[in-house]
Motif scaffolding. Sequence first.
Motif, PDB file in Angstrom:
ATOM      1  N   PHE A   1      31.295  46.951  45.914  1.00  0.00           N
ATOM      2  CA  PHE A   1      31.872  46.100  46.937  1.00  0.00           C
ATOM      3  C   PHE A   1      33.037  46.802  47.647  1.00  0.00           C
ATOM      4  CE2 PHE A   1      30.434  43.355  43.417  1.00  0.00           C
ATOM      5  CZ  PHE A   1      29.373  42.728  44.061  1.00  0.00           C
ATOM      6  N   THR A   2      33.200  46.439  48.913  1.00  0.00           N
ATOM      7  CA  THR A   2      34.358  46.904  49.670  1.00  0.00           C
ATOM      8  C   THR A   2      35.349  45.747  49.761  1.00  0.00           C
ATOM      9  OG1 THR A   2      32.884  48.292  50.967  1.00  0.00           O
ATOM     10  CG2 THR A   2      35.089  47.950  51.828  1.00  0.00           C
TER      11      THR A   2
ATOM     12  N   ALA B   1      44.896  49.024  40.076  1.00  0.00           N
ATOM     13  CA  ALA B   1      43.838  48.231  39.441  1.00  0.00           C
ATOM     14  C   ALA B   1      42.501  48.491  40.115  1.00  0.00           C
ATOM     15  CB  ALA B   1      44.197  46.751  39.513  1.00  0.00           C
ATOM     16  N   PHE B   2      42.553  48.717  41.427  1.00  0.00           N
ATOM     17  CA  PHE B   2      41.323  48.977  42.173  1.00  0.00           C
ATOM     18  C   PHE B   2      40.670  50.265  41.687  1.00  0.00           C
ATOM     19  CE2 PHE B   2      38.761  50.384  45.742  1.00  0.00           C
ATOM     20  CZ  PHE B   2      38.124  49.213  46.127  1.00  0.00           C
ATOM     21  N   ALA B   3      41.522  51.285  41.403  1.00  0.00           N
ATOM     22  CA  ALA B   3      41.001  52.575  40.962  1.00  0.00           C
ATOM     23  C   ALA B   3      40.185  52.418  39.681  1.00  0.00           C
ATOM     24  CB  ALA B   3      42.151  53.558  40.767  1.00  0.00           C
ATOM     25  N   THR B   4      40.615  51.516  38.796  1.00  0.00           N
ATOM     26  CA  THR B   4      39.869  51.295  37.553  1.00  0.00           C
ATOM     27  C   THR B   4      38.470  50.761  37.842  1.00  0.00           C
ATOM     28  OG1 THR B   4      42.006  50.664  36.630  1.00  0.00           O
ATOM     29  CG2 THR B   4      40.061  50.244  35.270  1.00  0.00           C
ATOM     30  N   TYR B   5      38.418  49.742  38.719  1.00  0.00           N
ATOM     31  CA  TYR B   5      37.105  49.200  39.088  1.00  0.00           C
ATOM     32  C   TYR B   5      36.251  50.255  39.792  1.00  0.00           C
ATOM     33  CZ  TYR B   5      38.119  44.298  37.966  1.00  0.00           C
ATOM     34  OH  TYR B   5      38.397  43.123  37.311  1.00  0.00           O
ATOM     35  N   GLN B   6      36.935  51.131  40.549  1.00  0.00           N
ATOM     36  CA  GLN B   6      36.230  52.165  41.292  1.00  0.00           C
ATOM     37  C   GLN B   6      35.522  53.113  40.314  1.00  0.00           C
ATOM     38  OE1 GLN B   6      38.977  54.118  43.886  1.00  0.00           O
ATOM     39  NE2 GLN B   6      37.556  54.101  45.613  1.00  0.00           N
ATOM     40  N   GLU B   7      36.256  53.497  39.237  1.00  0.00           N
ATOM     41  CA  GLU B   7      35.660  54.388  38.240  1.00  0.00           C
ATOM     42  C   GLU B   7      34.444  53.743  37.595  1.00  0.00           C
ATOM     43  OE1 GLU B   7      38.867  55.352  35.572  1.00  0.00           O
ATOM     44  OE2 GLU B   7      39.987  56.243  37.248  1.00  0.00           O
TER      45      GLU B   7
ATOM     46  N   GLY C   1      32.455  51.922  39.091  1.00  0.00           N
ATOM     47  CA  GLY C   1      31.398  51.796  40.091  1.00  0.00           C
ATOM     48  C   GLY C   1      31.206  50.384  40.618  1.00  0.00           C
ATOM     49  N   VAL C   2      32.152  49.496  40.319  1.00  0.00           N
ATOM     50  CA  VAL C   2      32.022  48.109  40.772  1.00  0.00           C
ATOM     51  C   VAL C   2      32.387  47.989  42.254  1.00  0.00           C
ATOM     52  CG1 VAL C   2      32.787  45.737  40.388  1.00  0.00           C
ATOM     53  CG2 VAL C   2      32.584  47.317  38.466  1.00  0.00           C
ATOM     54  N   VAL C   3      33.378  48.782  42.676  1.00  0.00           N
ATOM     55  CA  VAL C   3      33.844  48.726  44.067  1.00  0.00           C
ATOM     56  C   VAL C   3      33.846  50.134  44.648  1.00  0.00           C
ATOM     57  CG1 VAL C   3      35.303  46.688  43.743  1.00  0.00           C
ATOM     58  CG2 VAL C   3      36.233  48.953  43.281  1.00  0.00           C
ATOM     59  N   ASP C   4      33.801  50.237  45.975  1.00  0.00           N
ATOM     60  CA  ASP C   4      33.881  51.575  46.577  1.00  0.00           C
ATOM     61  C   ASP C   4      35.177  51.778  47.370  1.00  0.00           C
ATOM     62  OD1 ASP C   4      33.108  49.873  48.609  1.00  0.00           O
ATOM     63  OD2 ASP C   4      31.165  50.829  48.924  1.00  0.00           O
ATOM     64  N   ASP C   5      35.428  50.960  48.388  1.00  0.00           N
ATOM     65  CA  ASP C   5      36.590  51.231  49.240  1.00  0.00           C
ATOM     66  C   ASP C   5      37.582  50.073  49.252  1.00  0.00           C
ATOM     67  OD1 ASP C   5      36.311  53.792  50.359  1.00  0.00           O
ATOM     68  OD2 ASP C   5      34.615  53.050  51.557  1.00  0.00           O
ATOM     69  N   LEU C   6      38.860  50.416  49.323  1.00  0.00           N
ATOM     70  CA  LEU C   6      39.902  49.421  49.536  1.00  0.00           C
ATOM     71  C   LEU C   6      40.453  49.657  50.939  1.00  0.00           C
ATOM     72  CD1 LEU C   6      41.594  47.187  48.046  1.00  0.00           C
ATOM     73  CD2 LEU C   6      43.285  48.956  47.620  1.00  0.00           C
ATOM     74  N   VAL C   7      40.223  48.710  51.832  1.00  0.00           N
ATOM     75  CA  VAL C   7      40.661  48.853  53.216  1.00  0.00           C
ATOM     76  C   VAL C   7      41.925  48.025  53.402  1.00  0.00           C
ATOM     77  CG1 VAL C   7      39.968  48.722  55.630  1.00  0.00           C
ATOM     78  CG2 VAL C   7      38.235  48.974  53.851  1.00  0.00           C
ATOM     79  N   VAL C   8      43.056  48.684  53.662  1.00  0.00           N
ATOM     80  CA  VAL C   8      44.333  47.972  53.703  1.00  0.00           C
ATOM     81  C   VAL C   8      44.833  47.832  55.134  1.00  0.00           C
ATOM     82  CG1 VAL C   8      46.706  47.934  52.880  1.00  0.00           C
ATOM     83  CG2 VAL C   8      44.910  48.862  51.419  1.00  0.00           C
TER      84      VAL C   8
ATOM     85  N   VAL D   1      36.417  40.195  42.382  1.00  0.00           N
ATOM     86  CA  VAL D   1      35.266  40.949  41.885  1.00  0.00           C
ATOM     87  C   VAL D   1      34.276  39.998  41.219  1.00  0.00           C
ATOM     88  CG1 VAL D   1      34.582  42.606  40.109  1.00  0.00           C
ATOM     89  CG2 VAL D   1      36.460  43.143  41.664  1.00  0.00           C
ATOM     90  N   ARG D   2      34.788  39.059  40.423  1.00  0.00           N
ATOM     91  CA  ARG D   2      33.895  38.147  39.715  1.00  0.00           C
ATOM     92  C   ARG D   2      33.178  37.211  40.681  1.00  0.00           C
ATOM     93  NH1 ARG D   2      37.114  40.490  36.855  1.00  0.00           N
ATOM     94  NH2 ARG D   2      36.815  40.917  34.633  1.00  0.00           N
TER      95      ARG D   2
END
Lengths: 339, 360
Positions: free
Chosen positions: B44-45, B68-74, B76-83, B299-300
């Motif tokens: 997810f983005t 926290a996003f980086a953990t989900y990224q590792e 593979g749950v999420v790809d990009d965080l657009v701020v 995420v959930r």
Amino acid sequence: MSAPAPTAAPPPATRRVSRALLATRMPSAATAALLVVAVTASALMQHNFFTPYGLTSNFATILPVATIAVAQTIVVLAGGIDLSIGTIVTLSSVVAVQLMDGDPGRVPLALAAGLATGAACGLLNGLVVAVLRLQPIVATFASSYVFGGLALLVLPTPGGTVPAEITGGYRQVIALLLPVPAVLLLVLWLAWRLLRAHRIGQYLYAVGGNAGASYASAVPVARVRVFSYTAGGTVAALAGIALLANSGSGDPFIGNELTLGSIAALVIGGTRLSGGAGGAGGAILGAIVLTLIQNLVFFAGVPTNARELVNGAIIIVAIALAGLLTARGGTSDGGRGRS
Amino acid sequence: MGSFPHRYRAVALAAGALLITTSACSTPDAGGGGGDGAAAEGPFTIGVSNGFVGSEWREQMLTTLEEAFATYQEEGVVDDLVVESADVDVNGQIQQIRNLVNSGVDAIIVNPNSPTALNEVFAEAAEQGIEIIAIDQAVSSEHVTNVVIDQGEWAAISARWLAEEVGEGGRIIAVNGVDGHPANEARWEGASAVFDEAGVEVVANDFADWDQATGQQVTQNLLASHPDVDGVFVQDGMALGAFQALEAEGLTDEVAITGEARVGFMKRWAEQREADPDYSSIGVPNPPSGSVSALHIAVRLLQGEEFAPDTLDGNTLYLPMPETVTDENFDERFAEVEGEADTYAVDHAITPEEADAYFQ
């Protein structure tokens, strides 16, 4: 004053209207070029730019900004400036939202009251500037606090509801690709062309170009100035209503920060800040360019902390470009926008 | 002007044409990007919209979220965080959210500048299939899940302490955040209810924009016009400034002040404790990492999970209130954060496991 219309035999009215609409003074080449660049870049970087939602969302953002730019243009053309225009937007919108309060039946009354508020604020500015002869930049800076303070009295905390008919209608798309805000923008421009074709429109340019000569030619300078502020205030109220449709709710600060953007938009659109040359069409294009630039900085993936810097730098370049070419066009025009 | 009727005719024609075309219009359909509804696979983005910068609190909110996003990224749950983060008004934040929608995010975490004026753009985003979570302050839109602490209760905790300190009939001044701001209103509502009940008189109330320097200035002015007060109620982000104003007047021993759970203030608190073992203050944490709690929830939701019954109060999920820093637990709490910068706020986020407990 120097307009040939009074001496020449008046052409048939319909032809005069169509001529006024067709013979639009193109905003300077720079504005057009900027628009082409901004739209092309947006189409490349925003993958859904030409989808219904892409178009609607962009025009919904642009309409309030463009409307306030038109309002400021009317004031600037006649040689004034209105630093209170953002707070007029705010005050008109909170008056309107308090009166409608979610009830569709009260919308006409609320809109009328909003427009009247804008006109009254403009009239006050106009009287202070033209009759009391205070410097516009200081007088309207001061009145911005009056209007901003009144807005807080009318609506102390964010709230109020805009009927779904308005917010929903604002987001409609006609024939799949024509968003309602874009149509409203077109209507605004047509209204400007009508004003422009009218004698009072000519007076705006005359007073802004050379107030002394206008006075000598029996142009009612003071009244034209008052008119320009009043008309500007009324159009600002329209921007306030567009903001209500855009946000769906009232906010006692909603328009305050739009003042400087309105000035930037009209300068990019080729209107001379000292008055007398330019037009609302350019201001509308300027507002479109400004908004698209802000979006582009986002879609180009500039890191969030650097975005304001990049955005500001691009706007400076845009203004410089518009200014350079308008200055040249201005002198060859004899300093006054030809219709 | 004999030409007027013709002009009106042209306008009327245009208006008529407009009306006819309007009957053939429609709202833009979903499909600009975003999730496919329930139980999507990801990655997810996630988009973030923050409308106020220049406060360390917001900086911490974004930094902890990125970690926290980086953990989900590792995973593979999420790809990009657009701020999208800038000082914007309501219009600017509407534009921010539209940009996020147009860039195809699946969920938006937003710290809203208004409780109501973003509702229409939230509806637009929801129509494009995007999950929206508001943090820090609640919004009224049905399309949004608020993941916040109870701001009224947050302020009431400090207010109860202060009411106890000054006693019935005590006179206090209040230094609040931003007039009309939703979190500010909720807090002041909570605090003033406590003061009313306890018979504490609020002799003056002013606003210092959650800024330490302004807080100092405002407190100084209030003290000048009301020199004989017993206490100062001040929100976080301004308590250190207010304390310095008291200090300049030599009033720290006589006037009670609500503190804040930030390192700068806690350092002064520690000094005061050393000089006077009876010195008392209070710091209720307002955790910037609410953004992290919101990420767990987002995420959930994207994974198609549904809230357990009774999790939501309306459209709001109230996060547990972090433990208050008090005279009793001060030494222990201060030791945990002593090494951080002065602007660091005592923080708290729910764990992924705690987030799971909110879902069926």
